[in-house]
Design an enzyme around this catalytic site. Structure first.
Site, PDB file in Angstrom:
ATOM      1  N   LYS A 187       0.841  -1.206   0.000  1.00  0.00           N
ATOM      2  CA  LYS A 187       0.000   0.000   0.000  1.00  0.00           C
ATOM      3  C   LYS A 187       0.875   1.255   0.000  1.00  0.00           C
ATOM      4  CE  LYS A 187      -4.176  -1.856   0.324  1.00  0.00           C
ATOM      5  NZ  LYS A 187      -4.160  -3.051  -0.546  1.00  0.00           N
TER       6      LYS A 187
HETATM    7  C1  LIG Z   1     -10.065  -1.585  -1.275  1.00  0.00           C
HETATM    8  C2  LIG Z   1      -9.516  -2.456  -0.190  1.00  0.00           C
HETATM    9  N1  LIG Z   1     -10.211  -2.599   0.950  1.00  0.00           N
HETATM   10  C3  LIG Z   1      -9.762  -3.354   1.951  1.00  0.00           C
HETATM   11  C4  LIG Z   1      -8.549  -4.018   1.875  1.00  0.00           C
HETATM   12  C5  LIG Z   1      -8.150  -4.919   2.991  1.00  0.00           C
HETATM   13  O1  LIG Z   1      -6.918  -4.608   3.572  1.00  0.00           O
HETATM   14  P1  LIG Z   1      -6.018  -5.734   4.264  1.00  0.00           P
HETATM   15  O2  LIG Z   1      -5.393  -6.537   3.204  1.00  0.00           O
HETATM   16  O3  LIG Z   1      -5.041  -4.963   5.077  1.00  0.00           O
HETATM   17  O4  LIG Z   1      -6.927  -6.539   5.134  1.00  0.00           O
HETATM   18  C6  LIG Z   1      -7.780  -3.889   0.723  1.00  0.00           C
HETATM   19  C7  LIG Z   1      -6.485  -4.575   0.622  1.00  0.00           C
HETATM   20  O5  LIG Z   1      -6.025  -4.991  -0.370  1.00  0.00           O
HETATM   21  C8  LIG Z   1      -8.267  -3.080  -0.338  1.00  0.00           C
HETATM   22  O6  LIG Z   1      -7.569  -2.920  -1.468  1.00  0.00           O
END
Ligand SMILES: Cc1ncc(COP(=O)(O)O)c(C=O)c1O
Length: 371
Positions: A187
């Site tokens: 990210k």
């Molecule tokens: C749009 C979106 N929401 C939520 C998430 C969830 O994040 P995490 O992977 O830290 O759980 C991601 C991760 O890729 C995402 O791209």
């Protein structure tokens, strides 16, 4: 798609020192590094409360738990996004209502939101997809009109600005009732494992969320609300403390790379490049995503992979067509844009370390295939 090694090499000393501090203090959970990061992020985002947690998916789930949404409540979100967004809605036994997206910015369609509202609708979850802020002014106006909560999924756009018609700007994730982000390594602000955070300007909600992330406890072994175990660990906070001061610089590097890509593709009949706004930082390019029109997108992808260029299709299947989220309420004709985008999109490498030579190799290779 990303080059975390080259980025680490440049900040190695700061990161190592920061991690070393955790090892010396032995405070691995909720240590001083977590508190420091929380405060720094509150200042950076200009938001009253940041509640760190274990990952971006938990951040969304905890945000929804904090709003006391009840089973059967309808929650509107975009059809074209990563599944985490709809996953937590379903997990909490809320009813996901997927709507189509806008063709230009690929974010949730404002018209689509209006059409999807019913007496059962309780919340809207806009996703700032690929790093571009959704139209929060319009979304907040709808939320006010229909008395709905807004939960911003800001996993992909930390540092992006939302611009309002009076000329003011606010950071994406801090405009709705609550915002959620992810610090997954790739990210824009990534740690070296999993991490996430929730943001809000509401004191009462913040208090509730702080309890939920820690088993519903405010006082040790007193469980006042049903909670979860979702904490950002001190080592990840130490990495984030080293990287947060560089976030604006990192986002600028991504925007510069995007400008160079788009300049090379300008006017090409088969390519629609993402638009880049020069007056605000409304797009921080978590992904640089092209639309390939009237050409062999999958052939281009294979051509790039054969030349050693990573590229990916984010996302190949609309959420309404995923086995887990199919529903007889959905009709194909309600999702013309998402159904089109899944056939056209192609994301090129995007990170903070892209140099001119790499960008030229990538753009030349794209143009060589499309002629
Ligand atoms: C749009 C979106 N929401 C939520 C998430 C969830 O994040 P995490 O992977 O830290 O759980 C991601 C991760 O890729 C995402 O791209």
């Amino acid at each position: 798609m990303v080059d975390l090694k080259s980025q680490y090499d440049k900040i190695k000393e700061t990161v190592n020192l920061s991690i070393q501090e955790v090892l010396e203090t032995n405070s691995y959970i909720n240590g001083p590094q977590v508190h420091h990061f929380q405060k720094s992020l509150e200042d950076y985002l200009d938001v009253k409360h940041v509640i760190p947690c274990a990952n971006g998916t938990d951040a969304l789930q905890i945000a929804m738990m904090g709003l006391d949404l009840q089973p059967g409540d309808e929650v509107i979100t975009a059809d074209f996004t990563f599944a985490a967004t709809v996953e937590v809605i379903a997990l909490l036994q809320l009813t996901p209502v997927l709507v189509d997206v806008d063709q230009v910015n690929m974010n949730i369609s404002i018209e689509g939101i209006r059409k999807a509202i019913t007496p059962k609708t309780k919340a809207i979850v806009p996703v700032h997809l690929f790093g571009r802020a959704a139209n929060m002014e319009a979304i907040m106006a709808i939320a006010k009109e229909f008395n709905l909560y807004v939960i911003e999924d800001n996993a992909q756009a930390i540092g992006a600005n939302c611009r309002f018609s009076d000329g003011s700007k606010k950071k994406a994730g801090t405009i709705g009732h609550v915002g959620a982000t992810s610090f997954f390594p790739s990210k824009n602000l990534g740690c070296y494992g999993d991490g996430g955070a929730i943001f809000t300007n509401d004191d009462t909600l913040a208090h509730k969320l702080r309890g939920i992330v820690n088993h519903g406890m405010y006082e040790r072994y007193h469980h006042d609300v049903v909670g979860v175990n979702s904490r950002l660990d001190s080592i990840q906070a130490a990495v984030l403390n080293a990287k947060l001061p560089l976030l604006d610089e990192y986002n600028k590097a991504r925007q510069n790379a995007a400008r160079k890509y788009s300049a090379a593709f300008e006017g090409h009949k088969n390519i629609i490049s993402p638009t880049i706004c020069d007056i605000c930082d409304c797009h921080v390019f978590h992904q640089y995503t092209l639309r390939i029109i009237a050409a062999d997108r999958n052939g281009l992808m294979q051509h790039l992979l054969d030349k050693g260029i990573p590229c990916a299709i984010y996302y190949p299947i609309p959420l309404h067509s995923q086995k887990a989220y199919k529903d007889s309420r959905y009709k194909e004709e309600d999702f013309p844009i998402t159904n089109q985008l899944v056939k056209e999109v192609l994301s090129l490498p995007m990170h903070t370390e892209l140099d001119d030579e790499q960008i030229k190799y990538i753009t030349d290779s794209v143009l060589e295939f499309l002629k």
